[in-house]
Design an enzyme around this catalytic site. Structure first.
Site, PDB file in Angstrom:
ATOM      1  N   PHE A  18       3.445  -9.124  11.125  1.00  0.00           N
ATOM      2  CA  PHE A  18       3.286 -10.576  10.975  1.00  0.00           C
ATOM      3  C   PHE A  18       4.499 -11.409  10.472  1.00  0.00           C
ATOM      4  CE2 PHE A  18       1.197 -13.549   7.864  1.00  0.00           C
ATOM      5  CZ  PHE A  18       1.435 -14.613   8.650  1.00  0.00           C
ATOM      6  N   ALA A  30       5.839  -2.407   5.209  1.00  0.00           N
ATOM      7  CA  ALA A  30       4.798  -1.725   4.199  1.00  0.00           C
ATOM      8  C   ALA A  30       3.503  -1.764   4.748  1.00  0.00           C
ATOM      9  CB  ALA A  30       4.861  -2.995   3.170  1.00  0.00           C
ATOM     10  N   THR A  81       5.369  -9.408  -3.199  1.00  0.00           N
ATOM     11  CA  THR A  81       4.225 -10.412  -3.198  1.00  0.00           C
ATOM     12  C   THR A  81       3.775 -10.920  -4.641  1.00  0.00           C
ATOM     13  OG1 THR A  81       1.824 -10.019  -2.961  1.00  0.00           O
ATOM     14  CG2 THR A  81       2.840  -8.064  -3.468  1.00  0.00           C
ATOM     15  N   ASP A  82       3.106 -12.007  -4.682  1.00  0.00           N
ATOM     16  CA  ASP A  82       2.520 -12.391  -5.895  1.00  0.00           C
ATOM     17  C   ASP A  82       1.526 -11.750  -6.397  1.00  0.00           C
ATOM     18  OD1 ASP A  82       0.298 -13.094  -4.444  1.00  0.00           O
ATOM     19  OD2 ASP A  82       0.381 -14.843  -4.601  1.00  0.00           O
ATOM     20  N   GLU A  83       0.871 -10.544  -5.762  1.00  0.00           N
ATOM     21  CA  GLU A  83      -0.224  -9.829  -6.192  1.00  0.00           C
ATOM     22  C   GLU A  83       0.400  -8.950  -7.214  1.00  0.00           C
ATOM     23  OE1 GLU A  83      -2.926  -8.160  -3.505  1.00  0.00           O
ATOM     24  OE2 GLU A  83      -2.929  -9.724  -2.151  1.00  0.00           O
ATOM     25  N   TYR A 137      -2.876  -1.245  -3.151  1.00  0.00           N
ATOM     26  CA  TYR A 137      -1.692  -1.994  -2.581  1.00  0.00           C
ATOM     27  C   TYR A 137      -0.757  -2.405  -3.499  1.00  0.00           C
ATOM     28  CZ  TYR A 137       0.516  -6.108  -0.410  1.00  0.00           C
ATOM     29  OH  TYR A 137       1.349  -6.842  -0.057  1.00  0.00           O
ATOM     30  N   TYR A 167     -16.689 -12.562   0.856  1.00  0.00           N
ATOM     31  CA  TYR A 167     -16.793 -11.340  -0.290  1.00  0.00           C
ATOM     32  C   TYR A 167     -17.071 -12.239  -1.538  1.00  0.00           C
ATOM     33  CZ  TYR A 167     -13.591  -8.494   2.488  1.00  0.00           C
ATOM     34  OH  TYR A 167     -12.886  -7.620   3.591  1.00  0.00           O
ATOM     35  N   PRO A 188     -17.776 -12.981   7.201  1.00  0.00           N
ATOM     36  CA  PRO A 188     -17.923 -12.218   6.008  1.00  0.00           C
ATOM     37  C   PRO A 188     -17.326 -12.651   4.901  1.00  0.00           C
ATOM     38  CG  PRO A 188     -16.699 -10.816   7.338  1.00  0.00           C
ATOM     39  CD  PRO A 188     -16.803 -12.181   8.200  1.00  0.00           C
ATOM     40  N   LYS A 212       3.100  -1.835  -4.477  1.00  0.00           N
ATOM     41  CA  LYS A 212       4.369  -3.123  -4.408  1.00  0.00           C
ATOM     42  C   LYS A 212       5.053  -3.107  -5.695  1.00  0.00           C
ATOM     43  CE  LYS A 212       5.234  -5.470  -1.274  1.00  0.00           C
ATOM     44  NZ  LYS A 212       6.371  -5.160  -0.077  1.00  0.00           N
TER      45      LYS A 212
HETATM   46  P1  NAD Z   1       1.986  -6.107   8.385  1.00  0.00           P
HETATM   47  O1  NAD Z   1       1.037  -5.381   7.902  1.00  0.00           O
HETATM   48  O2  NAD Z   1       1.660  -7.375   9.442  1.00  0.00           O
HETATM   49  O3  NAD Z   1       3.212  -5.726   9.092  1.00  0.00           O
HETATM   50  C1  NAD Z   1       3.860  -4.522   8.387  1.00  0.00           C
HETATM   51  C2  NAD Z   1       4.860  -3.891   9.523  1.00  0.00           C
HETATM   52  O4  NAD Z   1       5.398  -2.838   8.909  1.00  0.00           O
HETATM   53  C3  NAD Z   1       4.062  -3.376  10.917  1.00  0.00           C
HETATM   54  O5  NAD Z   1       5.093  -3.961  11.816  1.00  0.00           O
HETATM   55  C4  NAD Z   1       4.078  -1.938  10.627  1.00  0.00           C
HETATM   56  O6  NAD Z   1       4.308  -1.127  11.911  1.00  0.00           O
HETATM   57  C5  NAD Z   1       5.255  -1.671   9.905  1.00  0.00           C
HETATM   58  N1  NAD Z   1       5.251  -0.170   9.064  1.00  0.00           N
HETATM   59  C6  NAD Z   1       4.451   0.114   8.258  1.00  0.00           C
HETATM   60  N2  NAD Z   1       4.562   1.224   7.736  1.00  0.00           N
HETATM   61  C7  NAD Z   1       5.784   1.571   8.130  1.00  0.00           C
HETATM   62  C8  NAD Z   1       6.743   2.642   8.109  1.00  0.00           C
HETATM   63  N3  NAD Z   1       6.251   3.694   7.310  1.00  0.00           N
HETATM   64  N4  NAD Z   1       7.926   2.570   8.710  1.00  0.00           N
HETATM   65  C9  NAD Z   1       8.350   1.477   9.609  1.00  0.00           C
HETATM   66  N5  NAD Z   1       7.449   0.611   9.799  1.00  0.00           N
HETATM   67  C10 NAD Z   1       6.401   0.467   8.999  1.00  0.00           C
HETATM   68  O7  NAD Z   1       2.650  -6.800   6.893  1.00  0.00           O
HETATM   69  P2  NAD Z   1       2.949  -8.561   6.580  1.00  0.00           P
HETATM   70  O8  NAD Z   1       1.772  -9.175   6.338  1.00  0.00           O
HETATM   71  O9  NAD Z   1       3.888  -8.946   7.963  1.00  0.00           O
HETATM   72  O10 NAD Z   1       3.779  -8.284   5.364  1.00  0.00           O
HETATM   73  C11 NAD Z   1       5.269  -7.884   5.397  1.00  0.00           C
HETATM   74  C12 NAD Z   1       5.866  -7.789   4.101  1.00  0.00           C
HETATM   75  O11 NAD Z   1       5.532  -8.916   3.220  1.00  0.00           O
HETATM   76  C13 NAD Z   1       4.949  -6.796   3.112  1.00  0.00           C
HETATM   77  O12 NAD Z   1       6.014  -5.876   2.484  1.00  0.00           O
HETATM   78  C14 NAD Z   1       4.064  -7.566   2.194  1.00  0.00           C
HETATM   79  O13 NAD Z   1       3.807  -6.779   1.011  1.00  0.00           O
HETATM   80  C15 NAD Z   1       4.999  -8.619   1.948  1.00  0.00           C
HETATM   81  N6  NAD Z   1       4.127  -9.764   1.891  1.00  0.00           N
HETATM   82  C16 NAD Z   1       3.011 -10.277   2.615  1.00  0.00           C
HETATM   83  C17 NAD Z   1       2.385 -11.314   2.363  1.00  0.00           C
HETATM   84  C18 NAD Z   1       1.302 -11.810   3.030  1.00  0.00           C
HETATM   85  O14 NAD Z   1       0.552 -12.719   3.108  1.00  0.00           O
HETATM   86  N7  NAD Z   1       1.057 -11.288   4.511  1.00  0.00           N
HETATM   87  C19 NAD Z   1       2.494 -12.164   1.231  1.00  0.00           C
HETATM   88  C20 NAD Z   1       3.508 -11.755   0.450  1.00  0.00           C
HETATM   89  C21 NAD Z   1       4.503 -10.551   0.783  1.00  0.00           C
HETATM   90  O1  DAU Z   2      -0.963 -12.591  -2.159  1.00  0.00           O
HETATM   91  C1  DAU Z   2      -0.192 -12.136  -1.227  1.00  0.00           C
HETATM   92  C2  DAU Z   2      -1.043 -11.053  -0.554  1.00  0.00           C
HETATM   93  O2  DAU Z   2      -1.980 -11.721   0.413  1.00  0.00           O
HETATM   94  C3  DAU Z   2      -0.085 -10.093   0.561  1.00  0.00           C
HETATM   95  O3  DAU Z   2       0.654  -9.322  -0.527  1.00  0.00           O
HETATM   96  C4  DAU Z   2      -1.066  -9.095   1.092  1.00  0.00           C
HETATM   97  O4  DAU Z   2      -0.299  -8.269   1.869  1.00  0.00           O
HETATM   98  C5  DAU Z   2      -1.931  -9.965   2.144  1.00  0.00           C
HETATM   99  O5  DAU Z   2      -2.747  -8.967   2.796  1.00  0.00           O
HETATM  100  C6  DAU Z   2      -2.707 -10.895   1.283  1.00  0.00           C
HETATM  101  O6  DAU Z   2      -3.686 -10.297   0.396  1.00  0.00           O
HETATM  102  P1  DAU Z   2      -5.194 -10.736   0.136  1.00  0.00           P
HETATM  103  O7  DAU Z   2      -6.193  -9.847  -0.450  1.00  0.00           O
HETATM  104  O8  DAU Z   2      -4.933 -12.078  -0.891  1.00  0.00           O
HETATM  105  O9  DAU Z   2      -5.447 -11.571   1.559  1.00  0.00           O
HETATM  106  P2  DAU Z   2      -6.680 -11.179   2.777  1.00  0.00           P
HETATM  107  O10 DAU Z   2      -6.488 -12.147   3.700  1.00  0.00           O
HETATM  108  O11 DAU Z   2      -7.225  -9.566   2.658  1.00  0.00           O
HETATM  109  O12 DAU Z   2      -7.777 -11.900   1.687  1.00  0.00           O
HETATM  110  C7  DAU Z   2      -7.600 -13.166   1.242  1.00  0.00           C
HETATM  111  C8  DAU Z   2      -8.964 -13.427   0.503  1.00  0.00           C
HETATM  112  O13 DAU Z   2     -10.130 -13.590   1.255  1.00  0.00           O
HETATM  113  C9  DAU Z   2      -9.359 -12.427  -0.429  1.00  0.00           C
HETATM  114  O14 DAU Z   2      -9.674 -13.099  -1.707  1.00  0.00           O
HETATM  115  C10 DAU Z   2     -10.478 -11.642  -0.159  1.00  0.00           C
HETATM  116  C11 DAU Z   2     -11.146 -12.581   0.942  1.00  0.00           C
HETATM  117  N1  DAU Z   2     -11.820 -11.982   2.226  1.00  0.00           N
HETATM  118  C12 DAU Z   2     -11.043 -11.238   3.084  1.00  0.00           C
HETATM  119  C13 DAU Z   2     -11.614 -10.943   3.923  1.00  0.00           C
HETATM  120  C14 DAU Z   2     -10.594 -10.086   4.951  1.00  0.00           C
HETATM  121  C15 DAU Z   2     -12.964 -12.248   2.526  1.00  0.00           C
HETATM  122  O15 DAU Z   2     -13.852 -12.992   1.722  1.00  0.00           O
HETATM  123  N2  DAU Z   2     -13.385 -11.904   3.758  1.00  0.00           N
HETATM  124  C16 DAU Z   2     -12.749 -11.235   4.329  1.00  0.00           C
HETATM  125  O16 DAU Z   2     -13.485 -10.557   5.464  1.00  0.00           O
END
Ligand code: NAD
Ligand code: DAU
Length: 358
Positions: free
Chosen positions: A12, A84, A135-137, A161, A218, A216, A165
């Protein structure tokens, strides 16, 4: 010409980052290394795949030999490390792969970059940088409503997770402290936008609503996340690469805190506004679809980033207001039905049944 090695560029944020960088810069070359897990999708990169300044390499970041080969065959200037396992719910079911990819994979990359960039006297070649995307997590959960995550907030991860991280972040810090390794780290809040896999809240709710399926939520739906449009995250990373003080970490977030239930209701309302009256999906979209389901184990209550440092020191500010970003995002998913259909066929159905017990 600067050579960027982007890991996880088929996911993403990684794919949005590649598009962002080609829009903003003319003098760069990008090598995208991705093992294409369930979350990796080369369809996200259709528009760049034939460019001379773009190369895709299918490799796993845990594969030391493959990663070292990339560094030996290319003069990499900047590593932008996104790869990741990223979904909290999956980490609760299967934590091991999170340790393997997020911790060991990061160690492999750090070692390969260090070996390629280190001079004989232990200093590092000019112009090299490792940008670790985190990430902020890692900071845990906020209970006091007036509290925020700062770069100095102690780490307190709760899910497998976020623990993986946090471990990766500490490894990066150890390389900075021990070797003066040229690195920065960014810790960003929840992203939303195009190309997000529909296991995450926003695309899952959009897809379910359009399919007339239950939404759904949570627990009590009152957990708070701090949402940032993905391009604003990409902008922050680009600025830290260019202007970040070596060894520093930067929080990224746009002060956009919302309860999950507010997000779900906004999606319903926006779909009702955008869809034309003769669209057969429109009639079924209402708040009646909302179902409260069993809470996530160890569910963090509230995340909220203080982006003061990156704003003050690097001049970063988000460009996209949530009200605009969510409309752009919903429109994108409506216009890319094939992308969604492709992703949600096959394995996704099994995942959904297992996770949501339907
Ligand atoms: P994502 O799950 O959409 O994408 C992860 C990508 O990494 C995929 O293309 C996957 O194929 C690749 N990958 C996974 N394992 C691998 C491996 N062993 N070797 C090579 N490639 C591999 O994740 P995202 O949401 O795009 O997040 C990207 C980064 O940003 C992550 O490090 C995540 O912790 C961080 N991040 C995400 C968010 C968020 O809201 N999505 C927020 C803050 C930080
Ligand atoms: O804060 C940054 C993080 O945000 C990233 O590091 C992670 O990679 C990313 O997945 C995301 O984590 P969250 O757990 O916050 O995101 P998620 O979209 O899974 O869930 C957002 C909130 O919504 C969380 O409180 C759980 C809730 N949720 C999620 C799903 C999938 C629901 O209530 N229903 C659902 O079906």
């Amino acid at each position: 010409m600067r050579n960027y090695l982007v890991t996880g560029g088929a996911g993403f944020i990684g794919s949005n980052f590649i598009h962002y960088m080609f829009r903003k810069h003319e003098d760069i070359r990008i090598i995208n290394v991705d093992s294409l897990t369930y979350a990796g999708n080369l369809g996200n990169l259709e528009a760049v795949k034939d460019r001379d300044d773009y190369t895709f390499i299918k490799a796993d970041i845990r594969d030391k030999e493959a990663i070292e080969k990339i560094f030996s065959e290319n003069d990499i200037d900047v590593v932008v490390h996104f790869a990741a396992e990223s979904h909290v719910d999956r980490s609760i079911v299967n934590p091991e792969v999170f340790v393997e990819t997020n911790v060991l994979g990061t160690a492999v990359l750090l070692n390969a970059a260090k070996a390629a960039w280190e001079n004989e006297d232990g200093s590092f070649k000019e112009g090299k940088k490792f940008l670790h995307v985190s990430t902020d997590e890692v900071y845990g959960s906020l209970s006091d409503p007036s509290d925020y995550f700062y770069e100095t907030t102690p780490y307190d991860p709760h899910s497998p997770y976020s623990a993986s991280k946090a471990s990766a972040d500490l490894l990066v810090k150890a390389y900075i402290d021990t070797y003066h390794f040229p690195a920065n780290m960014t810790n960003c809040s929840n992203n939303y936008g195009p190309y997000q896999f529909p296991e995450k809240l926003i695309p899952l709710m959009i897809n379910n609503a359009l399919s007339g399926k239950k939404l759904p939520v949570y627990g009590d739906g009152k957990n708070v996340r701090d949402w940032l449009y993905v391009d604003d995250h990409c902008k922050g990373i680009d600025m830290v690469i260019d202007k970040g003080v070596m060894g520093e970490k930067y929080n990224i977030g746009g002060h956009n805190e919302r309860e999950n239930i507010q997000i779900v209701k906004t999606i319903i309302k926006t779909l009702q506004e955008i869809l034309p009256d003769d669209d057969p999906r429109k009639k079924g979209i209402s708040e009646d679809l909302i179902t409260y389901v069993e809470d996530r184990k160890g569910h963090d209550r509230r995340y909220a980033i203080a982006p003061d440092k990156i704003s003050r020191e690097l001049g970063w500010l988000p460009d996209t207001k949530f009200e605009d970003g969510i409309k752009l995002t919903i429109k994108w998913y409506l216009e890319h039905k094939d992308w969604m259909d492709n992703i949600t066929s096959g394995d996704y159905q099994e995942y959904y049944k297992r996770m949501y017990k339907v």
